[in-house]
Design a protein around this motif. Structure first.
Motif, mmCIF file in Angstrom:
data_model
loop_
_atom_site.group_PDB
_atom_site.id
_atom_site.type_symbol
_atom_site.label_atom_id
_atom_site.label_comp_id
_atom_site.label_asym_id
_atom_site.label_seq_id
_atom_site.Cartn_x
_atom_site.Cartn_y
_atom_site.Cartn_z
ATOM 1 N N VAL A 1 0.871 -1.248 -0.076
ATOM 2 C CA VAL A 1 0.050 -0.038 0.051
ATOM 3 C C VAL A 1 0.836 1.287 0.070
ATOM 4 O O VAL A 1 0.869 2.272 -0.705
ATOM 5 N N PRO A 2 1.872 1.437 0.895
ATOM 6 C CA PRO A 2 2.605 2.529 0.805
ATOM 7 C C PRO A 2 3.512 2.782 -0.558
ATOM 8 O O PRO A 2 3.524 3.733 -0.951
ATOM 9 N N LEU A 3 3.997 1.661 -1.152
ATOM 10 C CA LEU A 3 4.641 1.737 -2.416
ATOM 11 C C LEU A 3 3.647 2.031 -3.543
ATOM 12 O O LEU A 3 3.928 2.863 -4.302
ATOM 13 N N ALA A 4 2.621 1.699 -3.370
ATOM 14 C CA ALA A 4 1.471 2.085 -4.589
ATOM 15 C C ALA A 4 1.171 3.570 -4.246
ATOM 16 O O ALA A 4 1.064 4.421 -5.483
ATOM 17 N N GLN A 5 0.917 4.112 -3.249
ATOM 18 C CA GLN A 5 0.651 5.405 -2.851
ATOM 19 C C GLN A 5 1.832 6.326 -3.238
ATOM 20 O O GLN A 5 1.831 7.414 -3.887
ATOM 21 N N ALA A 6 3.132 5.954 -3.067
ATOM 22 C CA ALA A 6 4.274 6.569 -3.386
ATOM 23 C C ALA A 6 4.336 6.614 -5.204
ATOM 24 O O ALA A 6 4.870 7.907 -5.697
ATOM 25 N N VAL B 1 -3.865 0.582 -3.324
ATOM 26 C CA VAL B 1 -4.510 -0.667 -4.190
ATOM 27 C C VAL B 1 -5.672 -0.963 -3.308
ATOM 28 O O VAL B 1 -5.843 -1.057 -2.320
ATOM 29 N N SER B 2 -6.532 -1.326 -4.498
ATOM 30 C CA SER B 2 -8.002 -1.462 -3.744
ATOM 31 C C SER B 2 -8.267 -3.225 -4.184
ATOM 32 O O SER B 2 -9.343 -3.515 -3.315
ATOM 33 N N GLU B 3 -7.675 -3.701 -5.156
ATOM 34 C CA GLU B 3 -8.083 -5.185 -5.453
ATOM 35 C C GLU B 3 -6.756 -6.082 -5.404
ATOM 36 O O GLU B 3 -5.936 -5.606 -6.308
ATOM 37 N N PHE B 4 -6.736 -7.326 -5.000
ATOM 38 C CA PHE B 4 -5.708 -8.059 -5.263
ATOM 39 C C PHE B 4 -6.413 -9.392 -6.052
ATOM 40 O O PHE B 4 -7.147 -9.877 -5.579
ATOM 41 N N PHE B 5 -5.712 -9.558 -7.496
ATOM 42 C CA PHE B 5 -6.388 -10.824 -8.339
ATOM 43 C C PHE B 5 -5.684 -11.873 -7.928
ATOM 44 O O PHE B 5 -4.225 -12.006 -8.225
ATOM 45 N N PHE C 1 6.666 -0.421 -9.817
ATOM 46 C CA PHE C 1 5.829 -1.020 -8.867
ATOM 47 C C PHE C 1 6.050 -2.429 -8.612
ATOM 48 O O PHE C 1 6.122 -2.753 -7.288
ATOM 49 N N LEU C 2 5.661 -3.062 -9.418
ATOM 50 C CA LEU C 2 6.047 -4.810 -9.334
ATOM 51 C C LEU C 2 7.373 -5.019 -8.730
ATOM 52 O O LEU C 2 7.450 -6.023 -8.104
#
Length: 262
Positions: free
Chosen positions: A147-152, A158-162, A217-218
């Motif tokens: 979540v912090p990395l996505a925010q940065a 992130v809202s969903e994990f598949f 990000f990945l």
């Protein structure tokens, strides 16, 4: 008579002039190099040095199941209550493999539906069935790293994990023999994609190694996962993982301290 003498003399002369290898034993054929059979880029417990993972990895022991001769992986007492801050899940009855699959099972299984805090909410649409111990590690990775990395990177969480279903009573790479997969113990999950809060999707197969925000990000969350899980496999590991991240907390080596990060 003169002709015979001349013939014999000619034969002896040729014999003397020939090099030694012309009449010695014929040379052996040149040896061909032995091909390496079954060569693979991923060898469990060998490709990386022994590294002590962050956090306590001794989550499971093996104890007999009451009323039967089989055994299930049993989580330590501190996880028996399965109180994981931030995780949203339903407790399930203990799972156990059928006849012929006695090694499969989860002593403290949960049905993970999402993660939640005051600032974000993450959904797991597939409702993955996992062990309580694995969910504890997964929750820490998502809340403290993903979540912090996505925010940065994107300015939003992130809202969903598949993901895959989590628990599957099978062997590694779906082979008919060999060791049980960590999926068979509920200690592994496969993640194929993520969705941000604005609907943007990030695919492991499509965006891995791309020189974009998604690719960065990945790569970042992959590196962060290697500090928490015992095995982290992505598209660079082997063809079986080109479309997803495989994360597990399985034991590697006698000391259970090998970390496989690919």
């Amino acid at each position: 008579m003169q002709i015979s003498v001349v013939f014999v003399s000619a034969v002896l002369l040729v014999h003397c002039l020939l090099p030694r290898y012309a009449y010695a034993s014929p040379p052996l054929p040149q040896e061909k190099p032995i091909q390496e059979l079954g060569q693979t880029r991923f060898i469990e417990g060998i490709d990386v040095p022994a590294t002590k993972p962050a956090g306590d990895t001794k989550l499971f022991s093996t104890e007999p199941v009451e009323g039967g001769g089989k055994s299930l992986p049993t989580e330590t007492s501190e996880l028996a209550s399965c109180d994981i801050q931030g995780a949203v899940f339903d407790r399930l009855a203990p799972l156990q493999g059928e006849v012929g699959d006695e090694g499969c099972g989860i002593a403290v299984p949960v049905n993970l539906t999402g993660l939640r805090s005051e600032s974000f909410e993450v959904a797991f649409p597939t409702n993955a069935t996992l062990s309580c111990g694995f969910v504890k590690t997964l929750t820490e990775w998502v809340i403290q790293d993903v979540v912090p990395l996505a925010q940065a990177e994107f300015g939003q969480p992130v809202s969903e994990f598949f993901t895959g279903p989590g628990y599957q009573c099978r062997r590694r790479n779906n082979q008919p023999d060999g060791k049980l997969s960590e999926h068979a113990l509920g200690k592994a999950i496969d993640i194929t994609a993520f969705r941000l809060s604005d609907g943007t999707e990030i695919s492991v197969e499509t965006d891995w190694a791309s020189k974009t925000e998604k690719g960065q990000f990945l790569s970042s969350i992959h590196q962060a996962a290697c500090k928490r899980f015992m095995t982290v496999l992505g598209p660079d590991a082997d063809p079986n993982h080109k479309s997803h991240f495989h994360l597990d907390i399985g034991c590697h080596g006698k000391s259970c301290t090998y970390v496989i990060c690919q």
